[in-house]
Motif scaffolding. Structure first.
Motif, mmCIF file in Angstrom:
data_model
loop_
_atom_site.group_PDB
_atom_site.id
_atom_site.type_symbol
_atom_site.label_atom_id
_atom_site.label_comp_id
_atom_site.label_asym_id
_atom_site.label_seq_id
_atom_site.Cartn_x
_atom_site.Cartn_y
_atom_site.Cartn_z
ATOM 1 N N PRO A 19 0.845 -1.207 0.000
ATOM 2 C CA PRO A 19 0.000 0.000 0.000
ATOM 3 C C PRO A 19 0.878 1.254 0.000
ATOM 4 N N PRO A 20 0.642 2.168 -0.930
ATOM 5 C CA PRO A 20 1.454 3.380 -0.954
ATOM 6 C C PRO A 20 0.986 4.399 0.081
ATOM 7 N N ILE A 21 1.915 5.187 0.570
ATOM 8 C CA ILE A 21 1.579 6.300 1.466
ATOM 9 C C ILE A 21 1.816 7.578 0.672
ATOM 10 N N LEU A 22 0.752 8.336 0.454
ATOM 11 C CA LEU A 22 0.855 9.445 -0.494
ATOM 12 C C LEU A 22 0.752 10.816 0.150
ATOM 13 N N ASP A 23 0.622 10.872 1.482
ATOM 14 C CA ASP A 23 0.658 12.196 2.098
ATOM 15 C C ASP A 23 1.335 12.104 3.463
ATOM 16 N N PRO A 24 1.949 13.199 3.866
ATOM 17 C CA PRO A 24 2.788 13.139 5.071
ATOM 18 C C PRO A 24 1.990 12.875 6.342
ATOM 19 N N MET A 25 0.742 13.344 6.415
ATOM 20 C CA MET A 25 -0.009 13.162 7.645
ATOM 21 C C MET A 25 -0.324 11.672 7.870
ATOM 22 N N THR A 26 -0.600 10.940 6.776
ATOM 23 C CA THR A 26 -0.807 9.488 6.894
ATOM 24 C C THR A 26 0.500 8.801 7.298
ATOM 25 N N ALA A 27 1.591 9.244 6.700
ATOM 26 C CA ALA A 27 2.891 8.622 7.001
ATOM 27 C C ALA A 27 3.280 8.809 8.468
ATOM 28 N N LEU A 28 2.735 9.852 9.110
ATOM 29 C CA LEU A 28 3.089 10.147 10.505
ATOM 30 C C LEU A 28 2.219 9.382 11.500
ATOM 31 N N GLU A 29 1.135 8.754 11.012
ATOM 32 C CA GLU A 29 0.228 8.058 11.939
ATOM 33 C C GLU A 29 0.950 6.900 12.624
ATOM 34 N N ASP A 34 5.993 16.779 2.693
ATOM 35 C CA ASP A 34 5.876 15.598 1.845
ATOM 36 C C ASP A 34 7.184 15.487 1.064
ATOM 37 N N ALA A 35 8.130 14.748 1.669
ATOM 38 C CA ALA A 35 9.501 14.764 1.140
ATOM 39 C C ALA A 35 9.741 13.698 0.082
ATOM 40 N N GLY A 36 8.789 12.772 -0.088
ATOM 41 C CA GLY A 36 8.944 11.780 -1.141
ATOM 42 C C GLY A 36 9.740 10.568 -0.715
ATOM 43 N N ALA A 37 10.100 9.774 -1.732
ATOM 44 C CA ALA A 37 10.675 8.449 -1.488
ATOM 45 C C ALA A 37 12.107 8.502 -0.981
ATOM 46 N N TYR A 38 12.850 9.526 -1.388
ATOM 47 C CA TYR A 38 14.241 9.670 -0.956
ATOM 48 C C TYR A 38 14.464 11.129 -0.593
ATOM 49 N N VAL A 39 15.171 11.365 0.487
ATOM 50 C CA VAL A 39 15.261 12.738 1.008
ATOM 51 C C VAL A 39 16.710 13.200 1.134
ATOM 52 N N GLU A 40 17.607 12.529 0.390
ATOM 53 C CA GLU A 40 19.036 12.825 0.569
ATOM 54 C C GLU A 40 19.332 14.316 0.401
ATOM 55 N N TYR A 41 18.550 15.010 -0.415
ATOM 56 C CA TYR A 41 18.720 16.457 -0.542
ATOM 57 C C TYR A 41 17.551 17.191 0.122
ATOM 58 N N GLY A 42 16.349 16.642 -0.071
ATOM 59 C CA GLY A 42 15.143 17.326 0.407
ATOM 60 C C GLY A 42 15.134 17.567 1.902
ATOM 61 N N ILE A 80 9.407 26.257 16.396
ATOM 62 C CA ILE A 80 9.283 25.728 15.028
ATOM 63 C C ILE A 80 9.543 24.230 15.042
ATOM 64 N N ASP A 81 8.657 23.488 14.393
ATOM 65 C CA ASP A 81 8.907 22.085 14.096
ATOM 66 C C ASP A 81 8.850 21.930 12.593
ATOM 67 N N SER A 82 9.942 21.492 12.009
ATOM 68 C CA SER A 82 9.952 21.262 10.569
ATOM 69 C C SER A 82 10.274 19.781 10.382
ATOM 70 N N VAL A 83 9.290 19.042 9.886
ATOM 71 C CA VAL A 83 9.357 17.585 9.930
ATOM 72 C C VAL A 83 9.414 17.025 8.513
ATOM 73 N N CYS A 84 10.466 16.266 8.255
ATOM 74 C CA CYS A 84 10.707 15.703 6.923
ATOM 75 C C CYS A 84 10.126 14.296 6.887
ATOM 76 N N VAL A 85 9.099 14.089 6.077
ATOM 77 C CA VAL A 85 8.348 12.835 6.122
ATOM 78 C C VAL A 85 8.462 12.102 4.785
ATOM 79 N N TYR A 86 8.878 10.844 4.880
ATOM 80 C CA TYR A 86 8.914 9.996 3.685
ATOM 81 C C TYR A 86 7.501 9.713 3.196
#
Lengths: 155, 822
Positions: free
Chosen positions: B169-179, B365-373, B395-401
């Motif tokens: 199952p794909p995760i397509l948004d950061p809020m779902t990925a954080l659950e 929503d940083a995507g599949a790879y975040v090496e730069y993002g 400030i909370d800045s959260v990088c989510v796959y």
């Protein structure tokens, strides 16, 4: 794949070249005729960066089959740039019209066609004429202003 | 009491410099003549090249069509072509890859898969693979490559590679990925090497979490008379450089790897290629990266994305150059995309308009790879206060796959993204306070010496001057009645800021060589993206050496020939590379003075350069043309020659910068070298029926410290604003429920044409010098895009009363909001 020889006049010089039925004019110009100013940007007629003049009219070389070019006159920026360039090109240089320069050949040919047909275009006519040439850097204004300079005879 | 960084006792890279009109130390070299002293230093007078809108050194090359881009270079009949086999799934396990049918196609040379390259790579975090290994994480990810003698055969054979997948199952948004209990996109995240200022959370989808805490936010909200909370959303965007990505690699039979790339980052690429391919026995000296002109970058060609394929595939077809050229569709999918963000903002203020606290939570929503993002996320997390004095900040800045394409840098690097919400919110807070939104901004705008979110002091800023000039230009406070009853006119003014986001040891260097006729070649690895770097560098050297710009050649980099530059990103090269060129020019000048002193016995202190000649204040009328000796040397009484070729060398490192701070608060380091600030304004008309927005006037005032070439700064404003307005009004990337992009072409993802420009654009340059910048210059480039989105959102509301809180602010959203309101 069927092949055939075609003859065309490229920047005033007669050239004969063997092409396949599915070769585009863009492929043949870039790979067989040494023309590198017609660029590949989208390969589906959206961006205008492969614009060339065919019998005086702009075409997207990615949407023209090479075989359709048989017997035509093709003009590219290589042809305009001899002897220091055209007044339009000089106006582009003077205005620093381009940034990355990738769209410059296509824009130049669209504007060249415009000025040959309509030496005194309005601003809107200029915008229409280059409306099919995408540029991501300049915001177009320095390009439009240079075309106005060239049309007004300023140099 | 305002304090500068220099006065703070922190070391700047430039020692003992003259003092400018703002009482700051300027990076002007102490030349008896050409560098004016004292108060004169900051004025235009006395400068011969810097501050002039000279013609681009690459102008005719580009207009004549001579300029070569990577796909224009000829490699002869030995050239091979690679076509990619790409994942059709956003998330799946790879069960089997069958390459037999593809290998059997006549003209196919090699089929390569993940098994051939079990290597990870990445700029800030090594989480990306040359080819997918056991799992694919986005639609379009490279699974295999077919190499053939021509491009069409490679493409045809690539379709014959059979890959068996087990869909996940794909995760397509950061809020779902954080659950809690969300599927893990990178189960091995805890093992990935990364820079020390990243804080990944193992066994979650959080790749990095930048926390910035300053003061006491809870107390700040308690002290507030008004607290306003809301959420803003920003989708993904595509750079849409007109030139697609391309790379040609040649691993020759001597073991040398050369890669020609369309890139902003030749040295970073060399480093990452050498690191990733070190298992093959390659070292840095064996790897050469050549970057000809590129057809637009905007961050999309920074770092390493598809170029790794050119390098890696070449290593497996030794002796033959191999080309990988993206199609426009691949360009949309498999490079970097601008990350989407969900921004939750809580702002507190007193009745008098003083901001008391800000809480800014950014979920990327940083995507599949975040090496730069992940570094985009980091940059935003350090600066999401915006250009305001905020004593109590959280400030909370959260990088989510997620299972969308890799996110990464795009003009503005996080700031274009978060400023939409923040500057929308600031205007709304002013409305709540019944205060003029420009007055509210003026009152809270950051000043030199104010404490930044991470604890260091703010650099000099002309933001107040920028506000005044923009307000005057759009006649703020004067209502404009619409001539057409169906339309309403609105205005807005917003602020912006941005710092380069770079490692603290990102350095620049330059070589400068004289030729026999006293013309110059400057070698740098700052990349010409179109911004005019080559021209600006020529102007800097011209200023010091009195050689006209027309006699200076600066070319794009080749890592074998040109000295090191980290990358051309973050609007930092005019500053960083400019400092290196300035030092190289001063080095050459000092060699010239040394030589003249020892061979002609002239008082060194009396010497100066003018019109490509050495002159002496003690000998009026005497002049020694540079061309007489810069290669040949100076002949002395006994007929021997002294001297020899004059070559300058310059290195610049921001030695005051540090990225290490308390992970829980972000306090303690000095991660950002300086902020460029400014203000922008628009006047728009909005059609009440259709919601269509027309920009009647756009203006932007940016404090560039010193405009090396004012005409080129103006062009950054004109181009950057239009790029920003497009993201604000109509661009966005659309994905379906399976994570497939739906608009990967210019028919469906529309970028502006010549018909879509504002009726009028007015660039304004403000110059409050940067103490450690070349001639006082600081960066500009990205900044001109950053304010565009909130400008539109605020002006639309001003015109028709509709507040749109998600980008883009399309005509459709406006029309629907008006219908709902009515």
């Amino acid at each position: 794949m069927r092949k055939a020889s075609i003859t065309l006049k490229l920047n005033g010089v007669s050239r004969r070249v063997e092409v396949a039925a599915n070769d585009t004019l863009l492929e043949v110009l870039r790979e067989k005729l040494g023309v590198k100013t017609a660029k590949i940007g989208c390969d589906r007629g959206d961006c205008g960066t492969c614009t060339v003049l065919m019998d005086g009219r702009t075409v997207r070389a990615c949407l023209v089959l090479a075989m359709e070019a048989e017997g035509t006159r093709i003009e590219t920026v290589e042809g305009l740039s001899k002897n220091g360039g055209t007044p339009l090109q000089k106006a582009f240089v003077k205005r620093n019209s381009f940034q990355c320069g990738f769209c410059a050949p296509g824009v130049t040919l669209s504007a060249t066609e415009l000025l040959r047909r309509n030496p005194r275009p309005s601003r809107h006519e200029i915008q229409e004429a280059i409306g099919g040439n995408l540029c991501r850097c300049t915001g177009y204004l320095p390009i439009i202003e240079a075309i106005e300079d060239a049309a007004g005879g300023k140099d | 009491m305002p304090r500068t960084t220099a006065k703070n006792g922190k070391k700047t890279a430039q020692p003992a410099l003259p003092v400018g009109r703002h009482g700051l130390k300027l990076s002007l070299p102490p030349d008896a003549d050409s560098a004016p002293k004292g108060a004169k230093a900051a004025s235009r007078e006395g400068l011969r090249s810097v501050g002039k809108s000279s013609q681009r050194v690459d102008g005719w090359e580009k207009v004549s069509g001579v300029a070569q881009f990577v796909d224009d270079i000829e490699f002869g009949p030995g050239l091979l072509y690679a076509a990619l086999v790409e994942s059709p799934h956003a998330h799946a396990r790879i069960l089997r890859v069958d390459t037999k049918a593809a290998e059997a196609v006549a003209g196919v040379v090699r089929v390569l898969t993940g098994k051939d390259f079990p290597f990870k790579f990445g700029l800030y975090m090594k989480d990306r693979y040359v080819f997918a290994q056991d799992r694919v994480r986005f639609v379009g990810e490279q699974v295999a490559a077919v190499v053939a003698w021509d491009a069409k055969t490679a493409l045809r054979a690539a379709r014959l590679v059979k890959v068996d997948y087990e869909e996940l199952p794909p995760i397509l948004d950061p809020m779902t990925a954080l659950e809690d209990g969300a599927d893990l996109i990178h189960p091995e995240l805890g093992d990935y090497p990364h820079v020390p200022w990243f804080f990944p959370k193992a066994k979650t989808n959080v790749a990095h979490w930048r926390k910035t805490r300053k003061g006491d936010a809870a107390k700040g909200f308690k002290d507030a008379d008004v607290v306003l909370e809301d959420t803003y959303t920003v989708p993904r965007y595509a750079h849409c450089a007109i030139e697609v990505h391309g790379a040609v690699g040649l691993y020759d039979n001597s073991g040398r790897l050369t890669v020609w790339t369309a890139s902003q980052s030749p040295f970073t690429q060399r480093n990452l290629f050498a690191e990733a391919l070190s298992p093959l026995g390659l070292t840095h000296k064996d790897v050469r990266v050549v970057t000809p002109y590129i057809g637009g970058g905007f961050g999309g060609k920074a770092g390493v994305s598809m170029e790794i394929l050119g390098a890696a595939i070449a290593a497996k077809v030794q002796g033959h150059p191999v080309k990988v050229l993206w199609s426009r569709a691949q360009e949309f999918v498999n490079t970097y995309q601008r990350q989407g963000v969900v921004a939750k903002i809580k702002l507190g203020a007193k009745k008098d308009g003083t901001i008391t606290a800000l809480e800014h939570k950014l979920y990327w929503d940083a995507g599949a790879y975040v090496e730069y993002g992940a570094n985009v996320v980091n940059a935003a997390g350090l600066s999401a206060s915006g250009p305001y004095r905020v004593d109590n900040l959280h400030i909370d800045s959260v990088c989510v796959y997620t299972n969308l394409p890799p996110g990464g840098p795009y003009r503005g690097f996080g700031y274009s993204e978060f400023m939409f919400g923040l500057e929308s919110h600031v205007t709304r807070m002013a409305q709540k306070l019944k205060m003029d939104p420009v007055e509210f901004r003026r009152k809270n705008a950051i000043k030199e010496g104010d404490i930044l979110p991470y604890g260091a002091a703010m650099n000099p800023t002309g933001i107040q001057e920028a506000i005044d000039k923009v307000a005057a230009e759009i006649e703020w406070g004067r209502a404009v009645p619409s001539k057409d009853a169906r339309k309403a006119v609105g205005k807005s003014l917003v602020l912006f800021w941005k710092s380069p986001a770079m490692p603290p040891n990102a350095s620049s260097s330059a070589f400068l060589k004289f030729n026999e006729d006293a013309s110059l070649n400057i070698l740098v690895s700052g990349m010409e993206l179109g911004q005019g770097l080559l021209t600006a560098m020529a102007q800097v050297a011209s200023e010091i050496l009195s050689v006209p710009v027309s006699k200076i050649r600066v070319e794009t980099p080749d890592t074998d020939r040109n000295p090191y530059e980290w990358q051309t990103v973050g609007s930092h090269v005019t500053w960083g590379c400019g400092n290196a060129v300035l030092k190289a020019a001063v080095d050459a000048r000092e060699q010239i003075f040394d030589l003249v002193e020892r061979s002609l016995h002239l008082d060194r202190a009396s010497l100066y350069l003018e019109d490509s000649a050495v002159k002496s204040r003690n000998k009026p009328g005497w002049s020694l043309p540079l061309k007489s000796f810069v290669i040949a040397g100076i002949q002395v009484e006994d007929h021997t020659y002294k001297g020899g070729p004059i070559m300058g060398r310059g290195v610049f490192m921001p030695e005051f910068s540090s990225a290490i701070s308390d992970p829980e608060t972000g306090q303690g380091g000095h991660p950002n070298v300086h902020y460029t600030t400014g203000a922008a304004g628009v006047v728009v008309s909005v059609d009440r029926e259709t919601g269509k927005v027309r920009i009647l006037k756009a203006t932007l005032a940016v404090d560039v410290g010193r405009a090396i070439n004012p005409g080129l700064v103006d062009q950054q404003v004109i181009g950057g604003l239009l790029q920003g307005f497009a993201t604000a009004l109509y661009e966005d990337m659309r994905f379906d429920a399976k994570g497939r992009i739906m608009n990967a072409n210019f028919s469906d993802y529309k970028i502006p044409t010549a018909l879509d420009i504002p009726d009028k654009t007015v660039p304004i340059i403000v110059e409050v010098p940067q103490p450690d910048g070349p001639f006082g210059a600081r960066g500009v480039g990205e900044h001109t895009m950053i304010p565009a989105a909130p400008l539109i959102a605020n002006a639309v509301e001003d015109a028709v009363g509709a507040r749109i809180k998600s980008m883009p602010v399309t005509a459709e959203k406006i029309a629907l909001a008006l219908r709902k309101g009515a």
